[in-house]
Design a protein around this motif. Structure first.
Motif, PDB file in Angstrom:
ATOM      1  N   TYR A 182       0.862  -1.185   0.000  1.00 33.89           N
ATOM      2  CA  TYR A 182       0.000   0.000   0.000  1.00 33.89           C
ATOM      3  C   TYR A 182       0.898   1.235   0.000  1.00 33.89           C
ATOM      4  O   TYR A 182       1.344   1.706   1.052  1.00 33.89           O
ATOM      5  CB  TYR A 182      -0.925  -0.010   1.225  1.00 33.89           C
ATOM      6  N   LEU A 185       0.549   4.295   2.478  1.00 33.10           N
ATOM      7  CA  LEU A 185       0.531   4.049   3.913  1.00 33.10           C
ATOM      8  C   LEU A 185       1.348   5.115   4.650  1.00 33.10           C
ATOM      9  O   LEU A 185       2.444   5.493   4.227  1.00 33.10           O
ATOM     10  CB  LEU A 185       1.090   2.662   4.220  1.00 33.10           C
ATOM     11  N   LYS A 227      -6.520   3.271  11.422  1.00 36.47           N
ATOM     12  CA  LYS A 227      -6.116   2.065  12.150  1.00 36.47           C
ATOM     13  C   LYS A 227      -4.680   2.225  12.684  1.00 36.47           C
ATOM     14  O   LYS A 227      -3.787   1.428  12.403  1.00 36.47           O
ATOM     15  CB  LYS A 227      -6.204   0.825  11.251  1.00 36.47           C
ATOM     16  N   GLU A 246       0.019   2.991  10.054  1.00 40.27           N
ATOM     17  CA  GLU A 246      -1.314   2.470   9.782  1.00 40.27           C
ATOM     18  C   GLU A 246      -1.221   0.953   9.620  1.00 40.27           C
ATOM     19  O   GLU A 246      -0.550   0.462   8.716  1.00 40.27           O
ATOM     20  CB  GLU A 246      -1.877   3.102   8.498  1.00 40.27           C
ATOM     21  N   ARG A 248      -2.572  -2.289   8.431  1.00 40.51           N
ATOM     22  CA  ARG A 248      -3.541  -2.840   7.499  1.00 40.51           C
ATOM     23  C   ARG A 248      -3.570  -4.363   7.518  1.00 40.51           C
ATOM     24  O   ARG A 248      -4.404  -4.972   6.857  1.00 40.51           O
ATOM     25  CB  ARG A 248      -3.230  -2.358   6.081  1.00 40.51           C
ATOM     26  N   ASN A 249      -2.663  -4.988   8.245  1.00 37.93           N
ATOM     27  CA  ASN A 249      -2.626  -6.442   8.355  1.00 37.93           C
ATOM     28  C   ASN A 249      -1.969  -6.806   9.679  1.00 37.93           C
ATOM     29  O   ASN A 249      -0.744  -6.862   9.783  1.00 37.93           O
ATOM     30  CB  ASN A 249      -1.851  -7.048   7.193  1.00 37.93           C
TER      31      ASN A 249
END
Length: 636
Positions: A182, A185, A227, A246, A248-249
């Protein structure tokens, strides 16, 4: 043990052109808990599948308009995951093989001998469907895991060889977008310094946020993060740094952060070991070697960026007095406290003592140095004055017993490019400014521009050398016709004999004087009165003697009128001008020498005196008042 699943979630389509068989099978399967629908031919079945796909099709093989084999081919073409079971009363081996080849799971023979065989067959088909779905899910997860692993390995590989904290956090910020695949990010690295959290770097184009007191306030500061995740890094029992990003996983980030923590500990251990070579053992500041390396680096950077770099060199005033008075352990304690004061970011008044970019080092002994990157000359002098005031105000032990009433420093300041073009010249100018501050009274700041110009410099000449040479007696004020000058020297070779008609036994007057002096000094039994008496007798004989006829031009035989620099040979007579007359009394040279030696002894002249002032003695001969003083000494 069979796979667990709910029958009600398994959809079954029964296709048969005979209404009785189709209805009976539908009823039996529904009673067993399955979700069942029906169609009377292949075309109707395809239309139903398009509206609502099913997991299992139970179809007769012989039907009008579209046979079971044709339906099987159409289903496998458009609905490949749907399982197919053939029912026939005319099935042959060739038909069964063809159905299996086309993708059918199995077949059933009609009429059914036992109705329970149908639900059991459907259960086996359902298990196969469940197993296939699970395998597909596992394969999907495996592919995703392989992809994540590839992303993880490509993201953490650059971290393994790093040995500096700055390199580590820059690599983290660069590789986090790659980790989550990403590019947009957001991430940042924060460091805890002076009780506040400072943002050292971000991977976005936004400006760095202002320092904050509590790391938990980041969600209020970084409002554009989605997040948000905060990972703290500890070293030596304290929280020192934080990575904010951030997330994301979560699973992938967990593995990445674990690797970052391992690299962080390695970097911090390397930093600690490297500091042993770069830090001073007593003060824990950077040592002289590191200072020399860093000043060259800062010079190079300042030249590239066309910026400033200033040097502040300071020396503790009267430190030797402190050491001598209170002992070396007290002196060591003072240096350590002073070093801690310089390394502190906050002064007693809240002013900044040291920025993050400033470098403080122990230059040597009681000397300390500060490198101030991007700081012009005026700013460096302000910083130096602030440091000087803080040191003066600090409560060092025994500070009131120092000569200035406090522990103080003298400070020198110089700046590139204003005053120097290379590090060595900058250090030299700062050192000159420091000692200019000391000569100006100590406890003050002096800059390179405060140094006196060459025309104003006070040159401190070295003391004159001690010349162990004979003293020269020079009479500048007396008339040449009223005195006799005698030059004496010690241990000089005898001069060449003057050409005379009669042979003269020549010797130096100074040798005769020295012998008489030595004899007088060695003979402790000879009273001083005798020396004065001898001198007085000679003076009287000079005073009462008859003037030489035709003096001063025509002297008595064997008598000479002496000039400055003349050496009197032994046995000669010397004409001594009398006061106020042009005539001279002649004196036997042996008597004169003896008188001189006795006079020297009586006036306590040391034997090591390099020369004898005979001019004063000659003046005494011509001065009536001084004659009387000599006679008075004789009477005593």
């Amino acid at each position: 043990m069979g796979l667990e699943y709910k029958k009600s979630l398994v959809r079954i389509l029964v296709v048969d052109d005979e209404d009785s068989i189709r209805g009976w099978l539908t009823e039996v399967l529904k009673d067993d808990g399955w979700d069942v629908s029906s169609a009377k031919n292949g075309k109707e079945a395809l239309e139903s599948l398009k509206k609502k796909p099913v997991h299992i099709i139970l179809s007769d093989i012989n039907m009008p308009e579209m046979t079971g084999i044709e339906l099987l081919e159409a289903v496998k073409k458009d609905f490949s995951s749907t399982e197919f079971v053939i029912m026939t009363s005319h099935a042959t081996l060739e038909t069964a093989v063809k159905a299996v080849q086309l993708g059918a799971y199995d077949y059933l023979n009609k009429p059914f001998e036992d109705i329970s065989v149908v639900p059991k067959k459907i259960e086996r088909v359902a298990e196969r469907i469940m197993l296939r779905q699970q395998n597909a899910e596992l394969l999907k997860r495996l592919k995703l895991a392989g992809r994540d692993l590839k992303l993880l390995l490509s993201s953490i590989a650059p971290l393994s060889g790093l040995l500096e904290v700055e390199e580590l956090f820059k690599s983290c910020l660069k590789n986090l977008p790659r980790l989550f695949d990403y590019p947009e990010l957001k991430a940042s690295w924060w460091s805890h310094q002076d009780g506040k959290w400072h943002c050292l770097e971000t991977n976005g184009t936004a400006e760095k946020p202002e320092p904050i007191e509590d790391i938990e306030q980041l969600d209020q500061v970084l409002t554009d993060y989605q997040k948000i995740s905060i990972n703290l890094f500890k070293y030596d029992g304290r929280v020192a740094d934080a990575l904010v990003y951030e997330n994301r996983n979560p699973n992938l980030s967990k593995a990445f952060i674990h690797q970052v923590e391992t690299c962080y500990q390695k970097v911090m251990y390397h930093k600690e070991i490297a500091s042993l070579a770069n830090k001073d053992g007593l003060t824990k500041l950077y040592n002289h070697r590191y200072f020399q390396e860093r000043i060259r680096q800062e010079f190079s950077q300042a030249k590239r960026q066309k910026s400033f770099v200033s040097l502040v060199l300071m020396d503790v005033d009267n430190f030797k007095h402190y050491n001598d008075t209170h002992g070396h352990p007290a002196g060591d304690k003072l240096l350590k406290e002073l070093a801690a004061l310089l390394a502190r970011h906050e002064g007693a008044s809240g002013d900044n003592m040291k920025r993050v970019t400033d470098i403080v080092a122990r230059y040597g002994g009681e000397e300390f140095v500060m490198i101030l990157p991007f700081t012009p000359y005026d700013g460096a002098k302000v910083k130096a004055e602030r440091v000087r005031e803080a040191i003066q105000a600090y409560a060092f032990d025994h500070a009131d017993q120092q000569p200035l009433g406090c522990v103080s420093v003298s400070v020198g300041v110089a700046t590139f490019p204003d005053h120097a073009d290379d590090p060595a010249e900058l250090i030299q100018l700062a050192d000159k400014a420091l000692y200019h501050a000391k000569r100006s009274g100590r406890n003050r700041v002096a800059g390179a521009e405060d140094l006196p110009k060459k025309s104003e410099e006070i040159v401190e000449l070295p003391p004159p050398p001690i010349v162990e040479a004979p003293a020269e007696v020079i009479a500048e004020s007396l008339p040449t016709e009223e005195f006799v000058a005698v030059e004496t020297s010690i241990d000089l070779p005898p001069p060449p004999q003057p050409a005379q008609e009669e042979p003269i036994q020549a010797d130096l007057l100074n040798s005769m004087v020295q012998e008489s002096l030595d004899e007088a000094l060695e003979d402790d039994s000879k009273p001083e009165e005798q020396s004065v008496k001898t001198l007085g007798g000679i003076l009287d004989s000079i005073e009462d003697s008859e003037p030489a006829p035709d003096a001063p031009k025509d002297l008595l035989p064997g008598t000479k009128m002496m000039e400055f620099g003349d050496v009197i040979p032994e046995g000669d007579r010397v004409a001594v001008p009398a006061d106020g007359s042009d005539t001279a009394a002649d004196v036997d040279i042996d008597d004169l020498v003896s008188a001189i030696g006795s006079a020297i002894h009586s006036t306590s002249i040391k034997a090591e005196t390099p020369g004898i002032d005979l001019q004063s003695f000659t003046e005494n001969l011509n001065d009536e008042s001084k004659k009387d003083s000599v006679k008075g000494a004789k009477e005593k």
